[in-house]
Design an enzyme around this catalytic site. Structure first.
Site, short mmCIF file in Angstrom:
data_model
loop_
_atom_site.label_atom_id
_atom_site.label_comp_id
_atom_site.label_asym_id
_atom_site.label_seq_id
_atom_site.Cartn_x
_atom_site.Cartn_y
_atom_site.Cartn_z
N HIS A 1 3.32 -3.42 6.54
CA HIS A 1 2.11 -2.58 6.49
C HIS A 1 2.01 -1.70 7.73
CE1 HIS A 1 -0.17 -4.38 3.07
NE2 HIS A 1 0.67 -5.38 3.29
N TYR B 1 -10.96 1.31 5.32
CA TYR B 1 -12.03 0.33 5.32
C TYR B 1 -13.44 0.89 5.17
CZ TYR B 1 -8.55 -3.22 6.35
OH TYR B 1 -7.47 -4.07 6.30
N ASN C 1 -2.89 -5.93 -2.54
CA ASN C 1 -2.92 -6.95 -1.50
C ASN C 1 -3.98 -8.01 -1.76
OD1 ASN C 1 -1.42 -7.57 0.78
ND2 ASN C 1 -3.11 -6.96 2.12
N HIS D 1 0.88 -1.18 0.00
CA HIS D 1 0.00 0.00 0.00
C HIS D 1 0.92 1.23 0.00
CE1 HIS D 1 -3.07 -2.84 1.94
NE2 HIS D 1 -3.38 -2.66 0.68
N GLU E 1 1.63 -5.72 10.49
CA GLU E 1 0.85 -4.48 10.61
C GLU E 1 1.34 -3.76 11.85
OE1 GLU E 1 -1.62 -3.06 8.96
OE2 GLU E 1 -2.56 -4.63 7.73
#
Lengths: 279, 279
Positions: free
Chosen positions: A119, A256, A73, A24, A146
């Protein structure tokens, strides 16, 4: 020397490791670390191991956006990987094919043994570094890290340092494993995803409520039946009505909204990892 | 009733007020509030006042990006506002012309009296709501409200509620002013911008250091000569070398990497505002 020697799971040495950043393009810790290591990779090299730093989505990195045409992803599907069209394909579909050729294909003898995909998350982070994750890595060669909280497009030194430290320990672990060190059995506490929960919406699909202040930033903490969950724009509270306690995470994550996800619920589980040793 | 009556600055009533959201399409508090008020504006209407909620950059809102072609917030230049080309112009240049026609032109009798432009910041916020800002508003009819911290693309209920409350009080103030209430003289503490400070870079323009952890999240707090300011990727500390204490703000703001700005320095000043009363 130990009593579990005979029960150790035997695995091949890991000799080819990749570290991906920029999957990303606006998640800056991985982008910055990988760019740094592409100039000088001394820090990530280990004895008997080849570690390759790699920017997976350079166009998105250049624009500082999550992706250009589609989320990289989620682009590694069998259908995408076999699609015809080359550079006429959506950018990330073509890119997924290139990456699969370079680092895979999955299961082939040339495939990389471990891939770390770096990430950031904007929601509160929980990264309990446990090297027995290694066992999971070997079953699923791509390990997504993450680390957060960090807004998209921003580089924070504490998050940068955490991610750098995680990779250091992970590579140290692989080096030790390759040298024949045996790792004892252990238990790992994990959060297993149950379901995604969307924001409340009206008939036209518009969001009509926000994450309740009592839930905001409470990633990985228990949410019990009756606890406040959302707050509507006219001030009403919506309570969690599920049958039992869950542990929400990725609460109010920037990326999201379009995925119709306010958070995901998880449950706590304890996994038992076998001892591992190089075969 | 008061001793300053004769010295009050006399100003015309404000009868046309606009509330802008989505000038940056990924700053969600303003986008959400304005969309809410476009459906039902009861909450922002006041006696003797027409309040118009308006989404300024709908294309950027739809894409949830800061802008499409160019930053709308910097598009209101004399050159842009007189450019020929209509819809062939960069989207935000055309949009600036449309907005200027609808709510301006500046100085014309039809122009709106006050425009609130709702923004979010990812850096630590400092919003000491002082209604004497009103005096500044009257001189510079567009008042930009920055509320945070909130990542781009995210809606947090605490930031949403703060912004809603600020607009409520601001409109209440205008209503009272229009009814003839006199506001006494007062002092306002402000931070005047001194200069922008860029990230340290190498000869190719690549960033080589991050905001130091001691400075991160310390917006509006004093930075003294010798204090840590940046941390290089190889762990060295760069100290502030200026001649005296400054108050950095917009520290490590998401949108400002491309603008070559790590933070801006400000100095504290106390301004004196005259009493004001409707003429």
């Amino acid at each position: 020397m130990s009593s579990y020697n005979n029960n150790s799971v035997r695995l091949n040495a890991a000799t080819k490791v990749a570290v991906f950043g920029g999957t990303h393009g606006n998640e800056m810790s991985g982008v910055t670390l990988v760019n740094l290591w592409m100039k000088n990779s001394d820090e990530i090299q280990r004895k008997g191991l080849e570690t390759k730093p790699f920017i997976t989505n350079p166009k998105a990195v250049e624009k500082c956006t999550r992706y250009v045409d589609t989320d990289l992803n989620r682009a590694f599907t069998a259908e995408n990987l076999s699609a015809l069209g080359g550079k006429d394909l959506p950018y990330e579909v073509w890119r997924a094919q290139e990456i699969n050729k370079m680092f895979g294909p999955k299961g082939s003898p040339d495939a990389y043994d471990v891939i770390f995909d770096l990430h950031n998350t904007t929601s509160k982070d929980y990264f309990n570094l446990q090297m027995m994750n290694y066992v999971k890595v070997r079953r699923h060669p791509q390990l997504r890290l993450e680390v957060g909280p960090q807004p998209q497009g921003v580089l924070r030194s504490n998050i940068f340092d955490s991610m750098r430290m995680i990779i250091k320990h992970a590579l140290d672990f692989i080096e030790l494993f390759n040298e024949g060190v045996e790792f004892p059995p252990c238990t790992v506490e994990v959060f297993r995803v149950l379901e995604r929960v969307d924001y409340p919406r009206d008939a036209n699909g518009n969001i009509i409520a926000m994450v309740h202040p009592n839930l905001q930033d409470c990633d990985w903490e228990p949410l019990n039946p009756g606890d406040p969950m959302f707050q509507t724009f006219d001030g009403k509270t919506i309570h969690y009505q599920g049958p039992g306690t869950v542990y929400p995470t990725f609460i109010n994550e920037a990326a999201y909204y379009e995925k119709q996800q306010a958070f995901v619920t998880t449950k706590r589980e304890t996994l038992v990892a076998s001892a591992v040793k190089k075969s």
